[in-house]
Write a protein that holds these residues in place. Sequence first.
Motif, PDB file in Angstrom:
ATOM      1  N   GLU A   1       0.699  -0.826   0.371  1.00  0.00           N
ATOM      2  CA  GLU A   1      -0.484   0.063  -0.046  1.00  0.00           C
ATOM      3  C   GLU A   1       0.802   0.969   0.122  1.00  0.00           C
ATOM      4  OE1 GLU A   1      -3.264   0.236   2.685  1.00  0.00           O
ATOM      5  OE2 GLU A   1      -3.867  -2.154   2.700  1.00  0.00           O
ATOM      6  N   LEU A   2       2.036   1.149   0.275  1.00  0.00           N
ATOM      7  CA  LEU A   2       3.117   2.373   0.589  1.00  0.00           C
ATOM      8  C   LEU A   2       3.836   2.718  -0.153  1.00  0.00           C
ATOM      9  CD1 LEU A   2       3.019   3.049   4.195  1.00  0.00           C
ATOM     10  CD2 LEU A   2       1.615   4.778   2.369  1.00  0.00           C
ATOM     11  N   GLU A   3       4.664   3.480  -0.828  1.00  0.00           N
ATOM     12  CA  GLU A   3       5.555   3.909  -1.306  1.00  0.00           C
ATOM     13  C   GLU A   3       6.381   4.584  -1.195  1.00  0.00           C
ATOM     14  OE1 GLU A   3       4.967   5.227  -5.646  1.00  0.00           O
ATOM     15  OE2 GLU A   3       3.866   3.989  -6.287  1.00  0.00           O
ATOM     16  N   TYR A   4       8.419   3.914  -0.875  1.00  0.00           N
ATOM     17  CA  TYR A   4       9.171   5.275  -0.062  1.00  0.00           C
ATOM     18  C   TYR A   4      10.059   4.807  -0.629  1.00  0.00           C
ATOM     19  CZ  TYR A   4       8.352   0.061   1.932  1.00  0.00           C
ATOM     20  OH  TYR A   4       7.726  -1.921   1.880  1.00  0.00           O
ATOM     21  N   PRO A   5      11.345   5.099  -0.114  1.00  0.00           N
ATOM     22  CA  PRO A   5      12.321   4.455  -0.512  1.00  0.00           C
ATOM     23  C   PRO A   5      12.760   3.693   0.736  1.00  0.00           C
ATOM     24  CG  PRO A   5      12.410   6.949   0.135  1.00  0.00           C
ATOM     25  CD  PRO A   5      11.014   6.780   0.370  1.00  0.00           C
ATOM     26  N   GLY A   6      14.255   2.889   0.252  1.00  0.00           N
ATOM     27  CA  GLY A   6      14.402   2.264   1.552  1.00  0.00           C
ATOM     28  C   GLY A   6      13.777   0.864   1.778  1.00  0.00           C
ATOM     29  N   GLN A   7      14.007   0.909   3.239  1.00  0.00           N
ATOM     30  CA  GLN A   7      12.755   0.018   3.100  1.00  0.00           C
ATOM     31  C   GLN A   7      12.727  -0.060   5.331  1.00  0.00           C
ATOM     32  OE1 GLN A   7      15.398  -3.267   4.491  1.00  0.00           O
ATOM     33  NE2 GLN A   7      16.475  -2.566   5.992  1.00  0.00           N
ATOM     34  N   ILE A   8      11.148  -0.160   5.088  1.00  0.00           N
ATOM     35  CA  ILE A   8      10.830   0.110   6.532  1.00  0.00           C
ATOM     36  C   ILE A   8      11.217  -0.612   7.213  1.00  0.00           C
ATOM     37  CG2 ILE A   8       9.059   1.135   8.157  1.00  0.00           C
ATOM     38  CD1 ILE A   8       7.839   2.401   5.123  1.00  0.00           C
ATOM     39  N   LYS A   9      11.595  -0.786   8.705  1.00  0.00           N
ATOM     40  CA  LYS A   9      11.818  -1.432  10.432  1.00  0.00           C
ATOM     41  C   LYS A   9      10.517  -1.850  10.502  1.00  0.00           C
ATOM     42  CE  LYS A   9      14.101  -2.990  14.187  1.00  0.00           C
ATOM     43  NZ  LYS A   9      15.442  -2.355  14.939  1.00  0.00           N
ATOM     44  N   VAL A  10       9.286  -2.941  11.027  1.00  0.00           N
ATOM     45  CA  VAL A  10       8.645  -2.765  11.510  1.00  0.00           C
ATOM     46  C   VAL A  10       9.024  -3.924  12.689  1.00  0.00           C
ATOM     47  CG1 VAL A  10       5.995  -4.476  11.988  1.00  0.00           C
ATOM     48  CG2 VAL A  10       7.340  -3.757   9.585  1.00  0.00           C
ATOM     49  N   ASN A  11       9.118  -3.091  14.324  1.00  0.00           N
ATOM     50  CA  ASN A  11       9.111  -3.575  15.156  1.00  0.00           C
ATOM     51  C   ASN A  11       8.113  -3.655  16.118  1.00  0.00           C
ATOM     52  OD1 ASN A  11      10.625  -4.216  17.931  1.00  0.00           O
ATOM     53  ND2 ASN A  11      11.433  -2.362  17.739  1.00  0.00           N
ATOM     54  N   VAL A  12       6.954  -4.968  16.456  1.00  0.00           N
ATOM     55  CA  VAL A  12       5.842  -5.493  17.705  1.00  0.00           C
ATOM     56  C   VAL A  12       6.946  -5.825  18.863  1.00  0.00           C
ATOM     57  CG1 VAL A  12       4.314  -6.779  17.594  1.00  0.00           C
ATOM     58  CG2 VAL A  12       5.376  -6.091  15.366  1.00  0.00           C
ATOM     59  N   ILE A  13       6.481  -5.281  19.714  1.00  0.00           N
ATOM     60  CA  ILE A  13       6.706  -4.801  20.884  1.00  0.00           C
ATOM     61  C   ILE A  13       5.224  -5.179  21.703  1.00  0.00           C
ATOM     62  CG2 ILE A  13       7.726  -3.849  22.456  1.00  0.00           C
ATOM     63  CD1 ILE A  13       9.161  -1.494  21.147  1.00  0.00           C
ATOM     64  N   ARG A  14       5.787  -6.338  22.798  1.00  0.00           N
ATOM     65  CA  ARG A  14       5.055  -6.631  23.577  1.00  0.00           C
ATOM     66  C   ARG A  14       5.544  -7.263  25.051  1.00  0.00           C
ATOM     67  NH1 ARG A  14       3.706 -11.554  25.956  1.00  0.00           N
ATOM     68  NH2 ARG A  14       0.988 -12.448  26.501  1.00  0.00           N
ATOM     69  N   GLU A  15       4.327  -6.857  25.884  1.00  0.00           N
ATOM     70  CA  GLU A  15       5.491  -6.335  27.400  1.00  0.00           C
ATOM     71  C   GLU A  15       3.927  -6.348  28.587  1.00  0.00           C
ATOM     72  OE1 GLU A  15       7.808  -3.156  28.150  1.00  0.00           O
ATOM     73  OE2 GLU A  15       6.175  -1.656  28.062  1.00  0.00           O
ATOM     74  N   THR A  16       4.311  -6.529  29.525  1.00  0.00           N
ATOM     75  CA  THR A  16       3.837  -7.192  30.619  1.00  0.00           C
ATOM     76  C   THR A  16       3.683  -6.046  31.664  1.00  0.00           C
ATOM     77  OG1 THR A  16       2.735  -8.853  29.454  1.00  0.00           O
ATOM     78  CG2 THR A  16       1.910  -8.161  32.036  1.00  0.00           C
ATOM     79  N   ARG A  17       3.275  -4.989  32.212  1.00  0.00           N
ATOM     80  CA  ARG A  17       3.269  -4.379  33.189  1.00  0.00           C
ATOM     81  C   ARG A  17       2.512  -4.498  34.786  1.00  0.00           C
ATOM     82  NH1 ARG A  17       5.444   1.502  30.864  1.00  0.00           N
ATOM     83  NH2 ARG A  17       7.091   0.886  29.647  1.00  0.00           N
ATOM     84  N   SER A  18       3.360  -4.426  35.704  1.00  0.00           N
ATOM     85  CA  SER A  18       2.520  -4.547  37.273  1.00  0.00           C
ATOM     86  C   SER A  18       3.186  -3.525  37.951  1.00  0.00           C
ATOM     87  CB  SER A  18       2.830  -5.857  37.531  1.00  0.00           C
ATOM     88  OG  SER A  18       1.896  -7.164  36.294  1.00  0.00           O
ATOM     89  N   VAL A  19       1.324  -2.388  38.381  1.00  0.00           N
ATOM     90  CA  VAL A  19       2.160  -1.446  39.029  1.00  0.00           C
ATOM     91  C   VAL A  19       1.204  -1.187  39.862  1.00  0.00           C
ATOM     92  CG1 VAL A  19       1.788   1.511  39.129  1.00  0.00           C
ATOM     93  CG2 VAL A  19       2.629   0.401  37.350  1.00  0.00           C
ATOM     94  N   ASP A  20       1.605  -0.933  40.908  1.00  0.00           N
ATOM     95  CA  ASP A  20       1.170  -0.652  42.611  1.00  0.00           C
ATOM     96  C   ASP A  20       1.271   0.216  43.057  1.00  0.00           C
ATOM     97  OD1 ASP A  20      -0.745  -1.422  44.347  1.00  0.00           O
ATOM     98  OD2 ASP A  20      -0.225  -3.412  45.004  1.00  0.00           O
ATOM     99  N   TYR A  21       0.890   0.644  44.354  1.00  0.00           N
ATOM    100  CA  TYR A  21       1.403   1.949  44.805  1.00  0.00           C
ATOM    101  C   TYR A  21       1.403   1.231  46.782  1.00  0.00           C
ATOM    102  CZ  TYR A  21       0.561   4.663  41.154  1.00  0.00           C
ATOM    103  OH  TYR A  21       0.745   5.139  39.661  1.00  0.00           O
ATOM    104  N   ALA A  22       2.705   1.773  47.302  1.00  0.00           N
ATOM    105  CA  ALA A  22       2.333   1.339  49.016  1.00  0.00           C
ATOM    106  C   ALA A  22       2.374   2.475  49.671  1.00  0.00           C
ATOM    107  CB  ALA A  22       3.993   1.060  49.067  1.00  0.00           C
ATOM    108  N   LYS A  23       0.491   2.759  50.016  1.00  0.00           N
ATOM    109  CA  LYS A  23      -0.008   3.330  51.340  1.00  0.00           C
ATOM    110  C   LYS A  23       1.059   3.410  52.834  1.00  0.00           C
ATOM    111  CE  LYS A  23      -3.353   3.484  47.850  1.00  0.00           C
ATOM    112  NZ  LYS A  23      -4.756   3.470  48.029  1.00  0.00           N
TER     113      LYS A  23
END
Length: 536
Positions: free
Chosen positions: A514-536
């Motif tokens: 679908e696209l016209e572009y010079p050179g190449q395009i890097k497709v970087n897929v990132i998957r991460e799970t973050r767990s956040v909590d707060y000490a009160k």
Amino acid sequence: MSDMLYFFLASQIPSGVFYGVLVAVAVVFGAVGAVAGVLAYRSYRNKKVGSTQQQADAIIDLAKDEAKSLKKEAIQEAREETQKIKNDQERQFRERNSELAKQENRMNQKEEALDKKEELLLHKLDRLDVQQKELLTQQNELNKRKQDMEVSEQKIQKELERVAGLSREEAKQVLLDEMVSEARKDAAGLVRKIEMEAKANGEQKAREIVATAIQRCASDQVSEATVTTVPLANDEMKGRLIGREGRNIRALENATGVELIIDDTPEVVILSGFDPVRRQIARIAIEKLLADGRIHPARIEEMVEKVKRDMDVTISDEGEAASFDTGVFGLHPELIKLLGRLKFRTSYGQNVLRHSIEVSYIAGIMASELGLDVALAKRGALLHDIGKAVDQEIEGTHMQIGADLAKKYKESKEVVNCIASHHGDVEPMTVEAVIVAAADAVSGARPGARRESLENYVKRLEKLEEIANSFKGVQKSYAVQAGREIRIIVKPEEVNDETTVLLANDIARRIESELEYPGQIKVNVIRETRSVDYAK
């Protein structure tokens, strides 16, 4: 006594030796007889001549003594020879008996070994028979269990259909869906493995070749504007260029085919036209007219004609210089002129002639590294954008125009294919054609080589993010590094580690289509799970 000696010798000496001894004794006695006869004859003769009887007796006694002595010696020699032969035969007999005993011992050992092997084989056969019987028993048990399981499976299936409310076909579809999901996971793992192996083996070599080509090809990063400007010493020159009732500006536009834009911009005249050669002729002519000071229609036409002649020489010189610099010889004179025209043509702000020379350098280095036809790669690369010299005048893409020009001026079909296929519109016929396309992408994609309009740049970045966001499981996407990389953050609860590989592959294929572009395009897929909590 002679008879006793005869029987004694006959019993102690073998028959062959015994007869030999008898012959020797007979010879001895014959010799003795001969000697006695000679002596008797001498005695007889001596009697005739007056010899005495005592002399004859003495001679006979002496002969007898000698005969006895010879007889004893012969017997002794016969005994010694007999004993020696007997000893030799006994020794040979003992040796034969010893050899036979050894052979008999070896035979006994072999027989014992064969007996042991036979016993071992019989034991193994017995064990095999036992194992075969056990296997038959186990096979029968397995067949029985299989039948029981089939019956149980049918019962469970009927119970599941009753409890779940699913028919056999519906349950089969559920299983198929699960199998497809598992297969996709396996496929993702396989794709990752294949990609890793391919990168480990091929990417390093490709990097080395491309890096070598770029390092050995040092070219200027020049960016020219698509609109030519002519600086003026002061704003009074604008009036002189316009002339009375605009006759000078009309004469310039008619002679050069370029539009002159004279506005409120201080000390600048803008030249606008599709043909870069015409803009260059107009710029040089205006500069010379301003330096000369005589600006009127006749002088304008004369100056423009002189600049056109000089421009033809300049174009030919530039084309010949490009051919000489790249080592591509034997080009048709018209192709050399077209090459020279590319000096005044830009694409995305990149000078097309410098770009063509650079592509020729890179393609030649790549072909040399890979052991291919260097001359063909450099020739096809130098002429790959030749169609841009006249694409404002002829209908069609610059690839097709360039291929037609190459055919017209008798270039080989391989060179024509390099020109026609360098943007993928035509299937490449040779590896050199692929190298030309790769070298073109490298030259156009290096930093600072080209300049895009801000509008096209922003649209391309927006389209990149739009394509990435259209896939299921994508949370956010960011186009970075001037659109040469798209970073995609996925929802970890919807996309697992295995499917990230397939997702990256699907997005890359969508971008390519679908696209016209010079050179190449890097497709970087990132998957991460973050767990956040707060000490009160």
